[in-house]
Design a protein around this motif. Sequence first.
Motif, PDB file in Angstrom:
ATOM      1  N   ILE A 169      18.878  72.932  60.498  1.00  0.00           N
ATOM      2  CA  ILE A 169      20.527  73.758  60.870  1.00  0.00           C
ATOM      3  C   ILE A 169      20.472  73.880  62.296  1.00  0.00           C
ATOM      4  O   ILE A 169      20.838  75.010  62.167  1.00  0.00           O
ATOM      5  N   ASP A 170      20.282  73.152  63.113  1.00  0.00           N
ATOM      6  CA  ASP A 170      20.251  73.910  64.667  1.00  0.00           C
ATOM      7  C   ASP A 170      21.605  73.287  65.952  1.00  0.00           C
ATOM      8  O   ASP A 170      21.326  73.318  66.928  1.00  0.00           O
ATOM      9  N   THR A 171      22.571  72.942  64.532  1.00  0.00           N
ATOM     10  CA  THR A 171      23.422  72.924  65.152  1.00  0.00           C
ATOM     11  C   THR A 171      24.831  73.065  64.744  1.00  0.00           C
ATOM     12  O   THR A 171      25.963  73.310  64.952  1.00  0.00           O
ATOM     13  N   LEU A 172      24.680  74.655  64.703  1.00  0.00           N
ATOM     14  CA  LEU A 172      25.224  75.942  64.014  1.00  0.00           C
ATOM     15  C   LEU A 172      25.286  76.149  64.744  1.00  0.00           C
ATOM     16  O   LEU A 172      24.402  77.151  65.577  1.00  0.00           O
ATOM     17  N   ILE A 173      26.191  78.066  65.713  1.00  0.00           N
ATOM     18  CA  ILE A 173      26.514  79.025  65.842  1.00  0.00           C
ATOM     19  C   ILE A 173      27.637  79.723  64.788  1.00  0.00           C
ATOM     20  O   ILE A 173      28.122  79.409  65.152  1.00  0.00           O
ATOM     21  N   ALA A 174      26.787  80.650  64.486  1.00  0.00           N
ATOM     22  CA  ALA A 174      27.210  81.660  63.523  1.00  0.00           C
ATOM     23  C   ALA A 174      27.597  83.128  64.213  1.00  0.00           C
ATOM     24  O   ALA A 174      26.460  83.645  65.171  1.00  0.00           O
ATOM     25  N   THR A 175      28.499  83.371  64.188  1.00  0.00           N
ATOM     26  CA  THR A 175      29.231  84.520  65.008  1.00  0.00           C
ATOM     27  C   THR A 175      28.949  85.541  63.931  1.00  0.00           C
ATOM     28  O   THR A 175      29.808  85.765  63.049  1.00  0.00           O
ATOM     29  N   VAL A 176      29.068  86.762  64.192  1.00  0.00           N
ATOM     30  CA  VAL A 176      29.271  88.052  63.058  1.00  0.00           C
ATOM     31  C   VAL A 176      30.009  88.902  64.129  1.00  0.00           C
ATOM     32  O   VAL A 176      29.514  89.732  65.546  1.00  0.00           O
ATOM     33  N   ASP A 177      31.126  89.470  63.690  1.00  0.00           N
ATOM     34  CA  ASP A 177      31.801  90.315  64.161  1.00  0.00           C
ATOM     35  C   ASP A 177      31.773  91.728  63.511  1.00  0.00           C
ATOM     36  O   ASP A 177      31.413  92.518  62.730  1.00  0.00           O
ATOM     37  N   LEU A 178      30.098  92.018  65.061  1.00  0.00           N
ATOM     38  CA  LEU A 178      30.161  93.911  64.280  1.00  0.00           C
ATOM     39  C   LEU A 178      31.162  94.506  65.300  1.00  0.00           C
ATOM     40  O   LEU A 178      30.707  95.062  66.430  1.00  0.00           O
ATOM     41  N   ASN A 179      31.645  94.692  64.005  1.00  0.00           N
ATOM     42  CA  ASN A 179      32.565  96.001  64.667  1.00  0.00           C
ATOM     43  C   ASN A 179      32.356  97.516  64.085  1.00  0.00           C
ATOM     44  O   ASN A 179      32.985  98.910  63.899  1.00  0.00           O
ATOM     45  N   GLY A 180      31.330  97.456  62.571  1.00  0.00           N
ATOM     46  CA  GLY A 180      30.742  98.034  62.098  1.00  0.00           C
ATOM     47  C   GLY A 180      31.582  99.187  60.919  1.00  0.00           C
ATOM     48  O   GLY A 180      31.850 100.024  60.966  1.00  0.00           O
ATOM     49  N   LYS A 181      32.321  98.530  60.979  1.00  0.00           N
ATOM     50  CA  LYS A 181      33.589  98.679  60.411  1.00  0.00           C
ATOM     51  C   LYS A 181      34.365  97.972  59.244  1.00  0.00           C
ATOM     52  O   LYS A 181      34.276  97.119  59.295  1.00  0.00           O
ATOM     53  N   GLN A 182      34.833  98.415  57.871  1.00  0.00           N
ATOM     54  CA  GLN A 182      35.308  98.154  57.065  1.00  0.00           C
ATOM     55  C   GLN A 182      36.644  98.270  56.156  1.00  0.00           C
ATOM     56  O   GLN A 182      36.884  99.749  56.197  1.00  0.00           O
ATOM     57  N   ILE A 183      37.295  97.834  54.427  1.00  0.00           N
ATOM     58  CA  ILE A 183      38.044  98.774  54.443  1.00  0.00           C
ATOM     59  C   ILE A 183      38.224  99.949  54.156  1.00  0.00           C
ATOM     60  O   ILE A 183      39.240 100.677  54.192  1.00  0.00           O
ATOM     61  N   ASP A 184      36.705 100.300  53.614  1.00  0.00           N
ATOM     62  CA  ASP A 184      36.414 101.304  53.044  1.00  0.00           C
ATOM     63  C   ASP A 184      35.868 102.701  53.933  1.00  0.00           C
ATOM     64  O   ASP A 184      35.320 104.401  53.447  1.00  0.00           O
ATOM     65  N   GLY A 185      35.765 102.015  54.794  1.00  0.00           N
ATOM     66  CA  GLY A 185      34.999 103.246  56.268  1.00  0.00           C
ATOM     67  C   GLY A 185      33.751 102.397  57.179  1.00  0.00           C
ATOM     68  O   GLY A 185      34.049 101.507  56.859  1.00  0.00           O
ATOM     69  N   SER A 186      33.123 103.183  57.566  1.00  0.00           N
ATOM     70  CA  SER A 186      31.781 102.445  57.930  1.00  0.00           C
ATOM     71  C   SER A 186      31.187 101.420  57.306  1.00  0.00           C
ATOM     72  O   SER A 186      30.769 102.198  56.507  1.00  0.00           O
ATOM     73  N   THR A 187      30.596 101.077  58.283  1.00  0.00           N
ATOM     74  CA  THR A 187      29.876 100.120  57.318  1.00  0.00           C
ATOM     75  C   THR A 187      27.973 100.225  56.754  1.00  0.00           C
ATOM     76  O   THR A 187      27.479 100.311  55.820  1.00  0.00           O
ATOM     77  N   GLU A 189      28.550 103.751  56.056  1.00  0.00           N
ATOM     78  CA  GLU A 189      28.667 104.294  54.897  1.00  0.00           C
ATOM     79  C   GLU A 189      28.929 103.225  53.183  1.00  0.00           C
ATOM     80  O   GLU A 189      28.544 104.044  52.102  1.00  0.00           O
ATOM     81  N   VAL A 190      29.179 102.584  53.668  1.00  0.00           N
ATOM     82  CA  VAL A 190      29.321 101.832  52.280  1.00  0.00           C
ATOM     83  C   VAL A 190      28.132 101.250  52.057  1.00  0.00           C
ATOM     84  O   VAL A 190      28.023 100.812  50.978  1.00  0.00           O
ATOM     85  N   LEU A 191      27.611 100.314  53.056  1.00  0.00           N
ATOM     86  CA  LEU A 191      26.657 100.068  52.279  1.00  0.00           C
ATOM     87  C   LEU A 191      25.664  99.777  53.833  1.00  0.00           C
ATOM     88  O   LEU A 191      25.947  98.377  54.453  1.00  0.00           O
ATOM     89  N   ASN A 192      24.804 100.649  54.461  1.00  0.00           N
ATOM     90  CA  ASN A 192      24.008  99.992  55.352  1.00  0.00           C
ATOM     91  C   ASN A 192      23.189  99.243  55.237  1.00  0.00           C
ATOM     92  O   ASN A 192      22.396  98.989  54.366  1.00  0.00           O
ATOM     93  N   MET A 193      23.144  98.243  56.321  1.00  0.00           N
ATOM     94  CA  MET A 193      22.669  96.658  56.271  1.00  0.00           C
ATOM     95  C   MET A 193      21.514  96.838  57.309  1.00  0.00           C
ATOM     96  O   MET A 193      20.420  95.908  57.846  1.00  0.00           O
ATOM     97  N   GLY A 194      21.171  98.317  57.645  1.00  0.00           N
ATOM     98  CA  GLY A 194      20.021  98.937  58.702  1.00  0.00           C
ATOM     99  C   GLY A 194      20.144  97.598  60.172  1.00  0.00           C
ATOM    100  O   GLY A 194      21.127  97.404  60.494  1.00  0.00           O
ATOM    101  N   ASN A 195      18.841  97.032  60.537  1.00  0.00           N
ATOM    102  CA  ASN A 195      18.571  96.171  62.027  1.00  0.00           C
ATOM    103  C   ASN A 195      19.172  94.496  61.551  1.00  0.00           C
ATOM    104  O   ASN A 195      18.691  94.085  60.806  1.00  0.00           O
ATOM    105  N   ILE A 196      20.946  94.367  61.758  1.00  0.00           N
ATOM    106  CA  ILE A 196      20.719  93.181  61.227  1.00  0.00           C
ATOM    107  C   ILE A 196      20.624  92.126  62.361  1.00  0.00           C
ATOM    108  O   ILE A 196      20.124  91.038  62.106  1.00  0.00           O
TER     109      ILE A 196
END
Length: 281
Positions: A169-187, A189-196
């Motif tokens: 699917i090469d006509t798709l551009i998905a952007t991730v808002d990488l701010n490192g925060k979510q409602i309960d704290g830092s991402t 702390e809540v669930l470390n996703m490693g190297n996105i």
Amino acid sequence: MSDIKQLQDFTTQVRRDILRMVHAVNSGHPGGSLGCTEFLVALYQNILTRKEGFDMDGIGEDLFFLSNGHISPVFYSVLARSGYFPVTELATFRKLNTRLQGHPTTHEGLPGIRIASGSLGQGLSVAIGAAQAKKLNNDNHLVYALTGDGELQEGQNWEAIMYASAKKIDTLIATVDLNGKQIDGSTDEVLNMGNIRAKFEAFGWDVLEIAEGNNIEAILVGMSEAKARTGKGKPVCVLLHTEMGNGVDYMMHTHAWHGKAPNDEQLAKALEQNPETLGDY
């Protein structure tokens, strides 16, 4: 197309809209909305190829899907000020019988809204389906999606990410808002996703990063590069490094304003930092 000064003025006014909307009903999500203001302004004012008017089929134009629907204040403001519906309607945000629900919905037919979003993790799947539909219709326009980084903790995203690369699917551009925060704290702390970035690349995506995700010029350059990478057999991921609460000093560098409205005094202080540019609703 708008010049940088026009985009900056637009951005400042959208910040004012966000703040006034959530304050008026003491409800909503200002943090992420403020963090994504520059991106959505650039997207709708310079990046998307849009046709006049709005219809749900979206044939003959680029499409955008907001997956992290809780940042509806910024989405509604940008849509209204881009001509989709009257700016005065922003005053109805989160009120009874409004078309501007806390999370975007489609049943009221609000122009610009293509999917109900806010149940996190679903938007990317819809965007992939839309991109496939465009290919079936011989429509070469692009599909854009925005997700939150905390949202990537939802498993459905990774099924979609795997599918998009497998089906090229090469006509798709998905952007991730990488701010490192979510409602309960830092991402982390809540669930470390490693190297996105490494995860997307391992799933077969072409990945680029915009280090200054709250800088209009950097966004325009980065998204132009993302667009240049489409059509080459891989879906494209943009990691957009933003600051939650950007533009309001006391809302930045904390997750506390993810879903909290300012009081009267706090609103006044925030508006002082963002002087009126295009006229309040």
